[in-house]
Design an enzyme around this catalytic site. Structure first.
Site, PDB file in Angstrom:
ATOM      1  N   ASP A 133      71.377  12.067  -9.361  1.00  0.00           N
ATOM      2  CA  ASP A 133      72.425  11.416 -10.158  1.00  0.00           C
ATOM      3  C   ASP A 133      73.754  11.575  -9.413  1.00  0.00           C
ATOM      4  O   ASP A 133      73.810  12.196  -8.353  1.00  0.00           O
ATOM      5  CB  ASP A 133      72.474  12.015 -11.567  1.00  0.00           C
ATOM      6  CG  ASP A 133      72.886  13.469 -11.565  1.00  0.00           C
ATOM      7  OD1 ASP A 133      73.220  14.004 -10.491  1.00  0.00           O
ATOM      8  OD2 ASP A 133      72.879  14.072 -12.641  1.00  0.00           O
TER       9      ASP A 133
ATOM     10  N   ASP B  63      64.249   9.753 -17.109  1.00  0.00           N
ATOM     11  CA  ASP B  63      64.354  11.183 -16.811  1.00  0.00           C
ATOM     12  C   ASP B  63      64.855  11.857 -18.072  1.00  0.00           C
ATOM     13  O   ASP B  63      65.554  11.238 -18.878  1.00  0.00           O
ATOM     14  CB  ASP B  63      65.364  11.459 -15.686  1.00  0.00           C
ATOM     15  CG  ASP B  63      66.787  11.438 -16.204  1.00  0.00           C
ATOM     16  OD1 ASP B  63      67.331  10.335 -16.411  1.00  0.00           O
ATOM     17  OD2 ASP B  63      67.362  12.522 -16.461  1.00  0.00           O
TER      18      ASP B  63
ATOM     19  N   CYS C 162      44.016  17.412 -23.866  1.00  0.00           N
ATOM     20  CA  CYS C 162      44.805  17.566 -22.639  1.00  0.00           C
ATOM     21  C   CYS C 162      43.977  18.240 -21.552  1.00  0.00           C
ATOM     22  O   CYS C 162      43.269  19.208 -21.803  1.00  0.00           O
ATOM     23  CB  CYS C 162      46.055  18.384 -22.939  1.00  0.00           C
ATOM     24  SG  CYS C 162      47.129  18.599 -21.503  1.00  0.00           S
TER      25      CYS C 162
ATOM     26  N   CYS D 259      45.394  19.528 -18.726  1.00  0.00           N
ATOM     27  CA  CYS D 259      46.295  20.306 -17.859  1.00  0.00           C
ATOM     28  C   CYS D 259      45.725  21.708 -17.613  1.00  0.00           C
ATOM     29  O   CYS D 259      44.838  22.174 -18.337  1.00  0.00           O
ATOM     30  CB  CYS D 259      47.702  20.379 -18.453  1.00  0.00           C
ATOM     31  SG  CYS D 259      47.948  21.687 -19.669  1.00  0.00           S
TER      32      CYS D 259
ATOM     33  N   CYS E  46      45.926  23.964 -20.773  1.00  0.00           N
ATOM     34  CA  CYS E  46      44.963  23.680 -21.845  1.00  0.00           C
ATOM     35  C   CYS E  46      43.519  23.956 -21.411  1.00  0.00           C
ATOM     36  O   CYS E  46      42.666  24.253 -22.243  1.00  0.00           O
ATOM     37  CB  CYS E  46      45.115  22.237 -22.311  1.00  0.00           C
ATOM     38  SG  CYS E  46      46.642  21.981 -23.244  1.00  0.00           S
TER      39      CYS E  46
ATOM     40  N   HIS F  54      52.222  22.234 -19.256  1.00  0.00           N
ATOM     41  CA  HIS F  54      51.655  21.373 -20.289  1.00  0.00           C
ATOM     42  C   HIS F  54      52.594  20.220 -20.646  1.00  0.00           C
ATOM     43  O   HIS F  54      52.174  19.063 -20.729  1.00  0.00           O
ATOM     44  CB  HIS F  54      51.298  22.143 -21.570  1.00  0.00           C
ATOM     45  CG  HIS F  54      50.953  21.216 -22.686  1.00  0.00           C
ATOM     46  ND1 HIS F  54      49.711  20.629 -22.809  1.00  0.00           N
ATOM     47  CD2 HIS F  54      51.734  20.667 -23.655  1.00  0.00           C
ATOM     48  CE1 HIS F  54      49.735  19.777 -23.829  1.00  0.00           C
ATOM     49  NE2 HIS F  54      50.947  19.791 -24.354  1.00  0.00           N
TER      50      HIS F  54
HETATM   51 ZN   LIG Z   1      47.920  20.718 -21.765  1.00  0.00          ZN
END
Ligand SMILES: [Zn+2]
Length: 376
Positions: free
Chosen positions: A98, A271, A309, A311, A314, A340
Site C-alpha cells: 500500500d 486484503d 476444513c 487445513c 483442523c 486455519h
Molecule cells: Zn481449519
C-alpha cells in the site's frame, strides 16, 4: 486486456451469467495470481505468526506489505540493499504494497496534508517525516513490490461533500505525480478511487483516474464505519465505470460475507487484517459462521474447528486442545489459529473461483448464506 512489455497483465478468463462475478488472472513480476483473490496482510514484512511455507500451504498466492511500517522500520534503503522485500522476508510470490496513506492518517501521532505531500510524526519514536507521491513510489520500487499503490488522500466516514471533492482532486493530482515518478515499468502501479460516500464523486474519481491509464484500480475509503448497505451501494455505483480489462481491488475488506457480496459485484482483489487479527484474539471463521475458542463449551470438545476444513490445524488438533493453548497463552495457538483462518479465506476464494467457472455463482452464494444461518 492491458499489456506491458508484451506480457498480458490482467486477463478476464470468464464471467458469471447471473452476476458481476468473474474469473481472472494477474500476471506479475513474481508470478501469476488467480482472481478473485484474497491477500493476507504482512504489515512488517511478516504475516503475523505465519512463515512463508505456512502461507503457501494455506493457498495464499499474493500477500500485502505496508509501506508506512517498512519505511519507518527497518527502512526501504536497507531492504533494497539486502535484495528487496521478497528476498528479505523469504516470500517468492507476488507482493502488493500500500502507499502508507491510510496508516499516516490512522497511526501517526501528527499528520499535516499539503499539496506537496503528507507530514507526520512516527508512531514509533515521534520523529518527523514527509511522504510525497514521488517518495512513495521510490520506497515501493526499492522494496520491489509487484503492485505499487499511489499516495492518496483518505477522509473519515461522515466527511462533507466539499472535503470529499478536495480529497479526490488531490488524489488525482498525486496519482499523476506517482505515475511520472515510476522508473521500474515491470512493477504495476494502481490508482485509488476516492469520493467518500457520494456516488457522483466516486464516478468522477474513477473517470479522472481511468484517463491516466493505470495498471489497475483500487476502491479506497470503504469499510471505514459506514453501514454495509452503503458500502455495497457505492461499490455498485463505481464498479461498472471501470472497464473489464482492469483488475479491481477493494481495499481493507473484509468479512467472509463482504467478500462474497463484493465478488458478486465484480471485485477481483481483497486484503484485510481480519483473519489474522481475529485468530490472535481466538475468533475463528468457519463455513457455519464464527466461533470463539475460549468459550467453556469447547473445553472437552474433541472435534476439529471445522469438520470440512482440510487445513493443518483442523487435520491435527481438537477444539479442546486449541482452547487449552489459548487459555494458557501458549504461542503455538497464534500460529495454529492463523493457519486455519487464512486457509478458510483462501478456500472461500477458491470456492468462488470454481463457482464462477461452473457458472453457478448465485447458487454458491445462496448455499453460503444458508449454511451460516443454521445453528450448529
Ligand atoms: Zn481449519
Amino acid at each position: 486486456m492491458s499489456t506491458r512489455s508484451g506480457l498480458p497483465f490482467f486477463q478476464e478468463l470468464c464471467r458469471a451469467s447471473d452476476s458481476g462475478a468473474r474469473r481472472g488472472r494477474l500476471l506479475l513480476a513474481h508470478g501469476s495470481v488467480e482472481t478473485p483473490c484474497f491477500m493476507p496482510v504482512g504489515t512488517q514484512a511478516s504475516v503475523k505468526a505465519l512463515s512463508p511455507d505456512d502461507l503457501l500451504s494455506c493457498g495464499a498466492q499474493i500477500i500485502l506489505g505496508n509501506t508506512y511500517h517498512l519505511y519507518l522500520r527497518p527502512g526501504h534503503e536497507l531492504i533494497g540493499e539486502l535484495g528487496g522485500l521478497h528476498k528479505f522476508m523469504g516470500w517468492n510470490g507476488p507482493i502488493l504494497t500500500d502507499s502508507g496513506g491510510f496508516q499516516i492518517y490512522s497511526l501517526a501521532q501528527m499528520c499535516r496534508i499539503q499539496e506537496e505531500g503528507a507530514e507526520f510524526r512516527s508512531h514509533i519514536d515521534g520523529s518527523l517525516h514527509r511522504l510525497t507521491p514521488e517518495l512513495v513510489v521510490e520506497i515501493q520500487e526499492a522494496l520491489g513490490s509487484d503492485i505499487m499503490m499511489p499516495l492518496d488522500v483518505c477522509i473519515p466516514y461522515g466527511a462533507s461533500y466539499d472535503e470529499a471533492v478536495n480529497a479526490l482532486e488531490r488524489t488525482t493530482r498525486w496519482a499523476i505525480r506517482c505515475k511520472n515518478a515510476q522508473k521500474r515499468r515491470e512493477l504495476a502501479l494502481f490508482a485509488i478511487i476516492q469520493g467518500g460516500m457520494f456516488p457522483e464523486l466516486r464516478r468522477r474519481s474513477a473517470q479522472e483516474l481511468l484517463a491516466l491509464g493505470m495498471d489497475g484500480y483500487a476502491i479506497g475509503g470503504l469499510s471505514v464505519g459506514e453501514p454495509k448497505d452503503v458500502m455495497l451501494q457505492i461499490l455498485g455505483e463505481v464498479r461498472p465505470v471501470i472497464p473489464r480489462c482492469y483488475p479491481v481491488y477493494l481495499m481493507g475488506v473484509g468479512t467472509p460475507e463482504d467478500l462474497v457480496d463484493a465478488v458478486d459485484l465484480g471485485v477481483d482483489m481483497f486484503d484485510c487484517v481480519m483473519p489474522t487479527r481475529n485468530a490472535r484474539n481466538g475468533k475463528i471463521f468457519t463455513s457455519f459462521g464464527h466461533i470463539v475458542i475460549k468459550n467453556a463449551q469447547y473445553a472437552g470438545d474433541n472435534r476439529p474447528i471445522d469438520e470440512e476444513c482440510q487445513c493443518y490445524t483442523c487435520r491435527n488438533f481438537s477444539r479442546a486442545y486449541l482452547r487449552h493453548l489459548f487459555m494458557a497463552n501458549e504461542l503455538l495457538v497464534y500460529r495454529l489459529l492463523s493457519i486455519h483462518n487464512i486457509y478458510y479465506y483462501q478456500s472461500l476464494m477458491k470456492s468462488m473461483r470454481d463457482a464462477i467457472e461452473a457458472d453457478e455463482f448465485q447458487s454458491f452464494k445462496g448455499k453460503f448464506y444458508e449454511k451460516r444461518s443454521v445453528k450448529q
